[in-house]
Design a protein around this motif. Structure first.
Motif, mmCIF file in Angstrom:
data_model
loop_
_atom_site.group_PDB
_atom_site.id
_atom_site.type_symbol
_atom_site.label_atom_id
_atom_site.label_comp_id
_atom_site.label_asym_id
_atom_site.label_seq_id
_atom_site.Cartn_x
_atom_site.Cartn_y
_atom_site.Cartn_z
ATOM 1 N N CYS A 174 0.874 -1.182 0.000
ATOM 2 C CA CYS A 174 0.000 0.000 0.000
ATOM 3 C C CYS A 174 0.901 1.219 0.000
ATOM 4 C CB CYS A 174 -0.896 -0.020 1.232
ATOM 5 S SG CYS A 174 -2.086 1.326 1.271
ATOM 6 N N ARG A 175 0.993 1.888 -1.136
ATOM 7 C CA ARG A 175 1.892 3.050 -1.217
ATOM 8 C C ARG A 175 1.547 3.913 -2.423
ATOM 9 N NH1 ARG A 175 7.325 -0.240 -3.132
ATOM 10 N NH2 ARG A 175 7.194 0.217 -5.347
ATOM 11 N N ASP A 176 2.155 5.102 -2.435
ATOM 12 C CA ASP A 176 2.038 5.945 -3.624
ATOM 13 C C ASP A 176 3.056 5.452 -4.639
ATOM 14 O OD1 ASP A 176 0.199 7.366 -2.194
ATOM 15 O OD2 ASP A 176 1.635 8.873 -1.515
ATOM 16 N N GLN A 177 2.628 5.304 -5.870
ATOM 17 C CA GLN A 177 3.460 4.626 -6.870
ATOM 18 C C GLN A 177 3.594 5.471 -8.129
ATOM 19 O OE1 GLN A 177 5.039 1.433 -6.833
ATOM 20 N NE2 GLN A 177 5.865 2.219 -8.767
ATOM 21 N N GLY A 178 4.827 5.607 -8.600
ATOM 22 C CA GLY A 178 5.058 6.263 -9.888
ATOM 23 C C GLY A 178 4.707 5.320 -11.023
ATOM 24 N N ILE A 179 4.048 5.875 -12.052
ATOM 25 C CA ILE A 179 3.608 5.081 -13.213
ATOM 26 C C ILE A 179 3.867 5.907 -14.458
ATOM 27 C CG2 ILE A 179 1.565 4.123 -14.375
ATOM 28 C CD1 ILE A 179 0.615 4.316 -11.158
ATOM 29 N N ARG A 180 4.372 5.274 -15.496
ATOM 30 C CA ARG A 180 4.540 5.972 -16.766
ATOM 31 C C ARG A 180 3.437 5.553 -17.725
ATOM 32 N NH1 ARG A 180 9.652 4.877 -17.720
ATOM 33 N NH2 ARG A 180 9.193 3.091 -19.049
ATOM 34 N N VAL A 181 2.810 6.560 -18.346
ATOM 35 C CA VAL A 181 1.781 6.289 -19.355
ATOM 36 C C VAL A 181 2.501 5.934 -20.649
ATOM 37 C CG1 VAL A 181 -0.197 7.205 -20.620
ATOM 38 C CG2 VAL A 181 0.225 7.944 -18.255
ATOM 39 N N GLU A 182 2.315 4.719 -21.123
ATOM 40 C CA GLU A 182 3.042 4.256 -22.316
ATOM 41 C C GLU A 182 2.205 4.376 -23.581
ATOM 42 O OE1 GLU A 182 6.100 3.778 -21.985
ATOM 43 O OE2 GLU A 182 6.665 2.171 -20.600
ATOM 44 N N ASN A 183 0.909 4.573 -23.415
ATOM 45 C CA ASN A 183 0.029 4.597 -24.592
ATOM 46 C C ASN A 183 -1.168 5.484 -24.257
ATOM 47 O OD1 ASN A 183 -1.892 4.135 -26.562
ATOM 48 N ND2 ASN A 183 -1.801 1.886 -26.436
ATOM 49 N N ASN A 184 -1.265 6.620 -24.938
ATOM 50 C CA ASN A 184 -2.403 7.503 -24.691
ATOM 51 C C ASN A 184 -3.471 7.349 -25.776
ATOM 52 O OD1 ASN A 184 -1.343 8.884 -26.850
ATOM 53 N ND2 ASN A 184 -1.418 10.894 -25.881
ATOM 54 N N GLU A 225 3.877 -5.962 -25.960
ATOM 55 C CA GLU A 225 4.939 -4.963 -26.093
ATOM 56 C C GLU A 225 5.018 -4.439 -27.530
ATOM 57 O OE1 GLU A 225 6.612 -3.499 -23.840
ATOM 58 O OE2 GLU A 225 6.659 -4.796 -22.072
ATOM 59 N N GLY A 226 4.911 -5.375 -28.486
ATOM 60 C CA GLY A 226 5.079 -5.002 -29.885
ATOM 61 C C GLY A 226 3.937 -4.166 -30.439
ATOM 62 N N SER A 227 2.771 -4.272 -29.833
ATOM 63 C CA SER A 227 1.602 -3.568 -30.374
ATOM 64 C C SER A 227 1.179 -2.393 -29.479
ATOM 65 C CB SER A 227 0.446 -4.552 -30.553
ATOM 66 O OG SER A 227 0.187 -5.227 -29.329
ATOM 67 N N GLY A 228 2.050 -2.003 -28.550
ATOM 68 C CA GLY A 228 1.742 -0.832 -27.713
ATOM 69 C C GLY A 228 0.619 -1.066 -26.731
ATOM 70 N N ARG A 229 0.372 -2.332 -26.382
ATOM 71 C CA ARG A 229 -0.761 -2.602 -25.491
ATOM 72 C C ARG A 229 -0.375 -2.586 -24.019
ATOM 73 N NH1 ARG A 229 -3.360 -7.758 -27.941
ATOM 74 N NH2 ARG A 229 -4.520 -7.638 -25.983
ATOM 75 N N VAL A 230 0.907 -2.367 -23.729
ATOM 76 C CA VAL A 230 1.285 -2.062 -22.346
ATOM 77 C C VAL A 230 0.982 -0.574 -22.160
ATOM 78 C CG1 VAL A 230 3.168 -1.890 -20.687
ATOM 79 C CG2 VAL A 230 3.063 -3.836 -22.258
ATOM 80 N N VAL A 231 -0.016 -0.272 -21.353
ATOM 81 C CA VAL A 231 -0.492 1.118 -21.237
ATOM 82 C C VAL A 231 0.225 1.845 -20.104
ATOM 83 C CG1 VAL A 231 -2.535 2.580 -20.956
ATOM 84 C CG2 VAL A 231 -2.731 0.386 -22.115
ATOM 85 N N ILE A 271 -2.637 -2.794 -18.937
ATOM 86 C CA ILE A 271 -2.634 -3.178 -20.358
ATOM 87 C C ILE A 271 -3.997 -2.859 -20.974
ATOM 88 C CG2 ILE A 271 -0.911 -5.015 -20.106
ATOM 89 C CD1 ILE A 271 -3.278 -7.039 -20.091
ATOM 90 N N THR A 272 -4.065 -2.993 -22.287
ATOM 91 C CA THR A 272 -5.337 -2.777 -22.983
ATOM 92 C C THR A 272 -5.565 -3.911 -23.983
ATOM 93 O OG1 THR A 272 -6.649 -1.164 -24.246
ATOM 94 C CG2 THR A 272 -4.326 -1.357 -24.830
ATOM 95 N N ASN A 273 -6.790 -3.989 -24.494
ATOM 96 C CA ASN A 273 -7.085 -4.981 -25.536
ATOM 97 C C ASN A 273 -6.716 -4.388 -26.889
ATOM 98 O OD1 ASN A 273 -9.153 -3.071 -25.565
ATOM 99 N ND2 ASN A 273 -10.678 -4.530 -26.302
ATOM 100 N N GLU A 274 -6.886 -5.181 -27.931
ATOM 101 C CA GLU A 274 -6.477 -4.743 -29.252
ATOM 102 C C GLU A 274 -7.185 -3.463 -29.672
ATOM 103 O OE1 GLU A 274 -6.051 -7.507 -33.024
ATOM 104 O OE2 GLU A 274 -6.077 -8.658 -31.160
ATOM 105 N N ALA A 275 -8.470 -3.355 -29.350
ATOM 106 C CA ALA A 275 -9.265 -2.205 -29.782
ATOM 107 C C ALA A 275 -9.030 -0.970 -28.920
ATOM 108 C CB ALA A 275 -10.749 -2.570 -29.771
ATOM 109 N N GLY A 276 -8.442 -1.138 -27.749
ATOM 110 C CA GLY A 276 -8.162 0.020 -26.894
ATOM 111 C C GLY A 276 -9.344 0.503 -26.070
ATOM 112 N N ASN A 277 -10.452 -0.240 -26.074
ATOM 113 C CA ASN A 277 -11.615 0.189 -25.273
ATOM 114 C C ASN A 277 -11.584 -0.400 -23.858
ATOM 115 O OD1 ASN A 277 -12.290 -2.370 -26.699
ATOM 116 N ND2 ASN A 277 -14.221 -2.217 -25.582
ATOM 117 N N ILE A 278 -10.870 -1.520 -23.688
ATOM 118 C CA ILE A 278 -10.792 -2.169 -22.372
ATOM 119 C C ILE A 278 -9.398 -1.921 -21.805
ATOM 120 C CG2 ILE A 278 -11.017 -4.337 -21.109
ATOM 121 C CD1 ILE A 278 -12.553 -5.444 -23.552
#
Lengths: 81, 227
Positions: free
Chosen positions: B114-124, B160-166, B184-191
């Motif tokens: 339980c902590r504050d965590q740094g996160i990088r947005v990899e896919n907007n 990794e190859g398709s940018g789905r690590v968000v 992560i996200t699904n192929e369509a990017g909605n989930i």
């Protein structure tokens, strides 16, 4: 009535930190010679009627659907005699 | 214009539904309570699957929830494009439901973190991250015991190859997730699924480490309004 046993284990390549913690605790308790411990789950499924091939197929389906997550776990099904 | 309607699901054992509903309202949308036992999505425009310990985490986290009547409706709707965000237990449910690949397993160090965590947005480019910049670093709370993301090598390479690590953890990996994956996200990017909690970081008043969580809610709102 028959009892069918489903054993569920994390796949070998999946890290099992619980098993590791147990393996580290054993030498402290005086148990030597333990190389590794993996922790899993055992389900005892009591079914109505004979544990025939059809019933076992049904239990395998239960295991695939709910008892195990086949993304990370393997399972085995056997009848307890 | 009517407000966008975002459903917030409650299972027995869900904890974060009230915070999630509040975050939705703060962003200017209507929060619609969805009940696990109903076969009814109430016509919502998007769904938030909050964290907690649904069904007491019995069997595996999310394993029972995934078969609830509400999920019978949500799974096909999500496959058809309904935007869905799952945080923490919500992420676990999305993986158990096979809406997202891989699984969340016991933290490497066994401790509940339980902590504050740094996160990088990899896919907007997803429905829930458009208001961030790719590469932006944000801070959100994490609180979980089973957040170690795992997937087989092929799945990992595809993500990794398709940018789905968000999202990726920065400043230390809290749980041993492969490739520091936080979401992560699904192929369509909605989930989208992630372990950290945007809904706990929307107001300065509550002592959150940031208000970075607002971006998730403003992103989905903008998408729904422009749709």
């Amino acid at each position: 009535m028959a009892r069918v046993i489903v054993d569920v284990m994390l796949k070998p390549e999946i890290l099992d930190p619980q098993g590791q913690a147990i393996a580290r605790a054993l030498p402290r308790l005086g148990f030597s010679g333990v190389r590794d411990v993996r922790q899993g789950k055992r389900f005892e499924v009591e079914i109505e009627g004979e544990a025939d091939e059809a019933a076992l197929a049904e239990v395998r389906k239960m295991a695939e659907t709910l008892l195990a997550n086949t993304v990370i776990e393997d399972f085995t099904v056997r009848v307890e005699r | 214009m009517n407000a966008a309607r975002v459903g917030v699901v409650t299972f027995p054992g869900t904890l974060d539904d009230q915070d999630a509903a509040r975050a939705v309202r703060l962003a200017g949308a209507e929060a619609v309570p969805l009940w696990h036992a109903d076969h009814d999505l109430k016509g919502v425009d998007a769904v938030f699957l909050p964290g907690g310990f649904s069904y007491g985490d019995y069997l595996r986290c999310g394993a029972i929830s995934r078969f609830s009547p509400l999920m019978d409706e949500l799974i096909p709707a999500a496959r058809a494009g309904l935007p869905v965000l799952g945080t923490c237990n919500g992420f676990q449910i999305l993986c158990e439901a096979h809406l997202l690949p891989g699984a969340l397993t016991r933290n490497e160090g066994l401790h509940y973190i339980c902590r504050d965590q740094g996160i990088r947005v990899e896919n907007n480019g997803t429905a829930w991250t458009a208001d961030f910049e790719t590469g932006q670093e944000i801070t959100l709370p994490v609180k979980h015991g089973e957040g170690r993301y795992v997937a087989d090598a092929d799945t990992l390479a595809e993500l990794e190859g398709s940018g789905r690590v968000v999202f990726r953890y920065v400043g230390g990996n809290p749980n041993g997730s492969l490739n520091d994956i936080a979401g992560i996200t699904n192929e369509a990017g909605n989930i989208v699924g992630l372990m950290p909690h945007p809904e706990h970081a929307v107001e300065e008043l509550t002592g959150a480490p940031s208000v970075d969580g607002r971006g998730f809610f403003t992103s989905i709102l903008r998408k729904l309004v422009n749709a």
